[in-house]
Motif scaffolding. Sequence first.
Motif, PDB file in Angstrom:
ATOM      1  N   ALA A 125      17.191 -63.696 -27.987  1.00 22.12           N
ATOM      2  CA  ALA A 125      17.398 -63.135 -26.646  1.00 22.12           C
ATOM      3  C   ALA A 125      18.119 -64.141 -25.741  1.00 22.12           C
ATOM      4  N   VAL A 141      19.219 -54.284 -19.189  1.00 24.17           N
ATOM      5  CA  VAL A 141      18.904 -54.702 -20.562  1.00 24.17           C
ATOM      6  C   VAL A 141      18.066 -55.975 -20.541  1.00 24.17           C
ATOM      7  N   LEU A 145      14.257 -56.451 -22.027  1.00 22.68           N
ATOM      8  CA  LEU A 145      14.065 -57.476 -23.046  1.00 22.68           C
ATOM      9  C   LEU A 145      13.000 -58.485 -22.625  1.00 22.68           C
ATOM     10  N   THR A 148       9.513 -56.894 -22.515  1.00 19.53           N
ATOM     11  CA  THR A 148       8.990 -56.666 -23.866  1.00 19.53           C
ATOM     12  C   THR A 148       8.513 -57.972 -24.503  1.00 19.53           C
TER      13      THR A 148
END
Length: 164
Positions: A125, A141, A145, A148
Motif C-alpha cells: 500500500a 482509494v 485502503l 481496511t
Amino acid sequence: MSEKAQIIQVPNTLRAKVGGKMGALDQAAIAKAEAAIADLSSNFGEWLLDEVKKIEAAQAEIKASGFTPANADKLYFHCHDLKGLGTTYGYPLVTRIAGSLCKMMDDEAIRLQAPRVLIDAHLDAIRAAVRDSIKEDTHPVGKILADTLEARVKEHLNAIGHKE
C-alpha cells in the motif's frame, strides 16, 4: 453555617526558570527558514523514494532470511521513520499506513506475531501510494485502503489478546 474561604496565590516561578519574556519573533528569520524549507521540498520526492527503498530492502531480507527479531526490528524502525516523514514529504496517506503497521509491531514482545501477509499488504500500500501519487488519506482509494488495513491490525491485535 458560615465558612470563609482562603485564597492562596502561588507565585509563578516558571518565567524566572526559563529566562523571562521571550523577545519578539524575528520575521526575517522566519521568512528565511520558510524559504529554506521550500528549497528543500524539491528533494522530498527523492527522499521519500529512499525511505521506500529501505522498507523494500527490509522486506527482501525477511523473505530471504526469515522473520527474525533483527529483521522485524529493522522493518519496524524503517516504518517508524516513514510514519514520521510521510506527511513532511507531502504524503499523509503514507504516514497513516506506516502508522498502522507500526501499531501492529510497536510492542517488541509481540512483533514476531505480526502476520506476514498483513505486513506485506501495508508495504504494498505504501509503494502504491507513492507510485500513484496518492498523497491524502482522504483520497477515496487511499481512505478505503487505510481504513481496511487499520481494521485488520485491530482484528489481529484483538485475536492475540493485545490491548491497544
